[in-house]
Scaffold this motif. Structure first.
Motif, short mmCIF file in Angstrom:
data_model
loop_
_atom_site.label_atom_id
_atom_site.label_comp_id
_atom_site.label_asym_id
_atom_site.label_seq_id
_atom_site.Cartn_x
_atom_site.Cartn_y
_atom_site.Cartn_z
N VAL A 5 0.83 -1.20 0.00
CA VAL A 5 0.00 0.00 0.00
C VAL A 5 0.86 1.25 0.00
O VAL A 5 0.56 2.25 -0.64
CB VAL A 5 -0.94 0.00 1.23
N GLN A 6 2.00 1.25 0.72
CA GLN A 6 2.82 2.43 0.89
C GLN A 6 3.62 2.79 -0.36
O GLN A 6 3.81 3.97 -0.65
CB GLN A 6 3.80 2.23 2.06
N ILE A 7 4.09 1.79 -1.10
CA ILE A 7 5.04 2.05 -2.18
C ILE A 7 4.51 3.02 -3.24
O ILE A 7 5.22 3.97 -3.60
CB ILE A 7 5.52 0.73 -2.80
N PRO A 8 3.28 2.87 -3.75
CA PRO A 8 2.81 3.85 -4.75
C PRO A 8 2.80 5.27 -4.23
O PRO A 8 3.24 6.20 -4.92
CB PRO A 8 1.39 3.36 -5.09
N GLY A 9 2.32 5.46 -2.99
CA GLY A 9 2.31 6.80 -2.39
C GLY A 9 3.71 7.32 -2.17
O GLY A 9 3.99 8.51 -2.37
N LEU A 10 4.61 6.44 -1.75
CA LEU A 10 6.00 6.84 -1.51
C LEU A 10 6.67 7.27 -2.81
O LEU A 10 7.38 8.29 -2.85
CB LEU A 10 6.77 5.69 -0.87
N LEU A 11 6.47 6.50 -3.87
CA LEU A 11 7.07 6.86 -5.17
C LEU A 11 6.54 8.21 -5.65
O LEU A 11 7.28 9.02 -6.21
CB LEU A 11 6.78 5.77 -6.19
N HIS A 12 5.24 8.46 -5.42
CA HIS A 12 4.66 9.74 -5.82
C HIS A 12 5.31 10.88 -5.05
O HIS A 12 5.65 11.93 -5.63
CB HIS A 12 3.15 9.72 -5.56
N LYS A 13 5.52 10.68 -3.73
CA LYS A 13 6.13 11.73 -2.92
C LYS A 13 7.59 11.96 -3.30
O LYS A 13 8.09 13.09 -3.28
CB LYS A 13 6.01 11.39 -1.43
N LEU A 14 8.31 10.89 -3.65
CA LEU A 14 9.69 11.04 -4.11
C LEU A 14 9.73 11.82 -5.42
O LEU A 14 10.64 12.64 -5.64
CB LEU A 14 10.35 9.67 -4.28
N GLY A 15 8.75 11.57 -6.29
CA GLY A 15 8.67 12.33 -7.53
C GLY A 15 8.47 13.81 -7.26
O GLY A 15 9.11 14.66 -7.89
N LYS A 16 7.57 14.12 -6.30
CA LYS A 16 7.34 15.52 -5.95
C LYS A 16 8.58 16.14 -5.31
O LYS A 16 8.93 17.29 -5.57
CB LYS A 16 6.15 15.63 -4.99
N MET A 17 9.29 15.35 -4.48
CA MET A 17 10.48 15.85 -3.81
C MET A 17 11.55 16.27 -4.82
O MET A 17 12.17 17.32 -4.70
CB MET A 17 11.04 14.78 -2.86
N THR A 18 11.75 15.45 -5.85
CA THR A 18 12.81 15.73 -6.82
C THR A 18 12.38 16.74 -7.87
O THR A 18 13.15 17.01 -8.80
CB THR A 18 13.27 14.43 -7.50
N SER A 19 11.18 17.32 -7.73
CA SER A 19 10.79 18.41 -8.61
C SER A 19 11.04 19.77 -7.95
O SER A 19 10.88 20.82 -8.58
CB SER A 19 9.29 18.30 -8.97
N ILE A 20 11.44 19.73 -6.68
CA ILE A 20 11.70 20.97 -5.93
C ILE A 20 13.07 21.53 -6.30
O ILE A 20 14.02 20.78 -6.49
CB ILE A 20 11.61 20.68 -4.41
N ARG A 21 13.17 22.85 -6.38
CA ARG A 21 14.43 23.50 -6.76
C ARG A 21 15.00 24.37 -5.65
O ARG A 21 15.92 25.15 -5.87
CB ARG A 21 14.22 24.36 -8.02
N ASP A 22 14.46 24.26 -4.46
CA ASP A 22 14.90 25.06 -3.32
C ASP A 22 15.30 24.13 -2.18
O ASP A 22 14.52 23.25 -1.79
CB ASP A 22 13.79 26.01 -2.87
N THR A 23 16.51 24.28 -1.65
CA THR A 23 17.01 23.35 -0.63
C THR A 23 16.19 23.39 0.66
O THR A 23 15.98 22.36 1.30
CB THR A 23 18.49 23.62 -0.32
N ALA A 24 15.71 24.59 1.06
CA ALA A 24 14.90 24.69 2.28
C ALA A 24 13.58 23.96 2.12
O ALA A 24 13.13 23.23 3.01
CB ALA A 24 14.67 26.16 2.63
N LEU A 25 12.92 24.11 0.96
CA LEU A 25 11.67 23.41 0.71
C LEU A 25 11.91 21.91 0.58
O LEU A 25 11.04 21.10 0.95
CB LEU A 25 11.01 23.94 -0.57
N LEU A 26 13.07 21.54 0.06
CA LEU A 26 13.40 20.12 -0.07
C LEU A 26 13.49 19.46 1.30
O LEU A 26 13.03 18.33 1.49
CB LEU A 26 14.72 19.96 -0.83
N GLU A 27 14.07 20.15 2.27
CA GLU A 27 14.17 19.61 3.63
C GLU A 27 12.78 19.41 4.23
O GLU A 27 12.51 18.39 4.88
CB GLU A 27 14.99 20.55 4.50
N GLN A 28 11.88 20.37 4.00
CA GLN A 28 10.52 20.23 4.50
C GLN A 28 9.82 19.04 3.84
O GLN A 28 9.10 18.28 4.50
CB GLN A 28 9.72 21.51 4.23
N SER A 29 10.08 18.87 2.55
CA SER A 29 9.47 17.76 1.81
C SER A 29 9.93 16.41 2.36
O SER A 29 9.15 15.45 2.40
CB SER A 29 9.82 17.87 0.33
N LEU A 30 11.19 16.33 2.80
CA LEU A 30 11.69 15.08 3.37
C LEU A 30 10.87 14.68 4.58
O LEU A 30 10.45 13.51 4.71
CB LEU A 30 13.16 15.25 3.77
#
Length: 361
Positions: free
Chosen positions: A10-35
């Protein structure tokens, strides 16, 4: 199929989606929040934290992420996320500090009981290259499963690799210093740090109040006659001069100070000093270090410097404009010297100027 396998499925599809969103971020501060937003729901915890040694914050910086469930007037419940940054490393709780020390010494995740409760405090190292550059910390009432451990480590690795790529984009290729993009994109965050520093000592207006150890200064530094160096010795030697100048200046500044290559032969420094005299003395030492350094083929190279107090009540672009005006005064009056914008205005050698007159913009 076991419950653990079903949960993972159940978790893997949601996790992959969140990783995709994480690697679309271009700001290091926002990237930390996304983690934290990625790992918190997956682990079933409401609170998680990221501890980083941050150049901009000039100390250990802590990012706390909190989830809470709110019931709307219509009876519908929803999760509310809140993220808080703390820049004072002395605020780290004793049990957390001890846990982080163990993670640092062992270079692996560690767990400890939280006080007299049944909750466990769990910390994972965050690597930058081979060095530990931070820690992911959370608390819950049970140990991490093997599946969760693998997912946490995988997400942290993706985060670190992507963070390093963003960091490279903010570095000057020749000198390795932070570049103009990094300075301008970080202005708001740097000024937030300065504001909190001023609030901590109760200084409403640093220009009128006595300067303290929390006072900050911005300097614009320009290599004198650099065009002539390029014309006489070629661009390869010119690049070598810029690299050596950057190394000499960085050696004179403290690790908590920030040095940027703003463009061409111009550099910007952001540093702290208790008084205006101390700020001028730091820059004089920097200027003398460059002047006394022996540059291959070229011989003697000098720099001109203009600086201004970095008051958090002023716009950062305004402070940069003032430092730039002081720099050009230094160049017009002989070069190889340090000029203070506020001192020039007070002495009547320069008219006070509001933001808008900078030659850098």
């Amino acid at each position: 199929m076991t419950a653990a396998n079903e949960t993972t499925k159940v978790q893997i599809p949601g996790l992959l989606h969140k990783l995709g969103k994480m690697t679309s971020i271009r700001d290091t501060a926002l990237l930390e929040q996304s983690l934290l937003k990625t790992l918190c729901p997956m682990l079933g915890v409401l609170d998680s934290s990221l501890y980083r040694v941050d150049d901009l914050a000039m100390s250990t910086r802590v990012l706390h992420h909190h989830l809470s469930r709110v019931i709307e007037p219509d009876g519908v419940s929803r999760l509310v996320e809140r993220t808080e940054e703390i820049f004072n490393s002395s605020s780290i709780a004793g049990d957390v500090r001890q846990l982080l020390d163990n993670v640092r010494l062992l270079s692996r995740p560690c767990t400890r009981r939280r006080g007299q409760s049944e909750d466990l405090l769990i910390a994972y190292p965050l690597f930058g290259g081979r060095e530990i550059c931070g820690y992911f910390v959370f608390s819950r009432d049970r140990e991490v499963t093997l599946t969760e451990d693998a997912i946490i480590k995988g997400v942290l690795e993706v985060f670190s690799n992507y963070y390093d790529l963003l960091d490279i984009s903010q570095r000057d290729r020749l000198t390795g210093l932070l570049n103009r993009q990094a300075l301008e994109s970080s202005f708001e965050r740097i000024w937030t740090i300065l504001s909190r520093s001023a609030d901590a000592v109760g200084t409403a207006d640093a220009r009128r109040a006595p300067a303290t150890a929390h006072a900050h200064w911005m300097a614009v530094i320009d290599v004198d006659h650099f065009k002539s160096i390029n014309d006489d010795f070629g661009h390869v030697v010119g690049d070598e001069v810029l690299l050596l100048v950057s190394r000499v200046m960085a050696a004179e500044l403290r690790s908590s100070d920030l040095l940027f290559r703003y463009g061409g032969e111009e550099f910007v420094a952001l540093f702290s000093a208790s008084t205006r005299e101390d700020a001028a003395a730091i820059l004089e030492r920097l200027r003398e270090a460059v002047e006394q350094h022996g540059f291959p083929q070229v011989g003697r190279v000098t720099v001109s410097i203009g600086f201004s107090m970095a008051d958090p009540s002023d716009l950062p672009q305004q402070v940069l404009s003032w430092a730039d005006r002081a720099l050009y005064h230094a160049k017009r009056t002989g070069r190889n010297r340090v000029c203070d914008y506020q001192a020039l205005v007070q002495a009547g050698e320069m008219a006070a100027d509001s933001y808008g007159g900078s030659e850098l913009f």
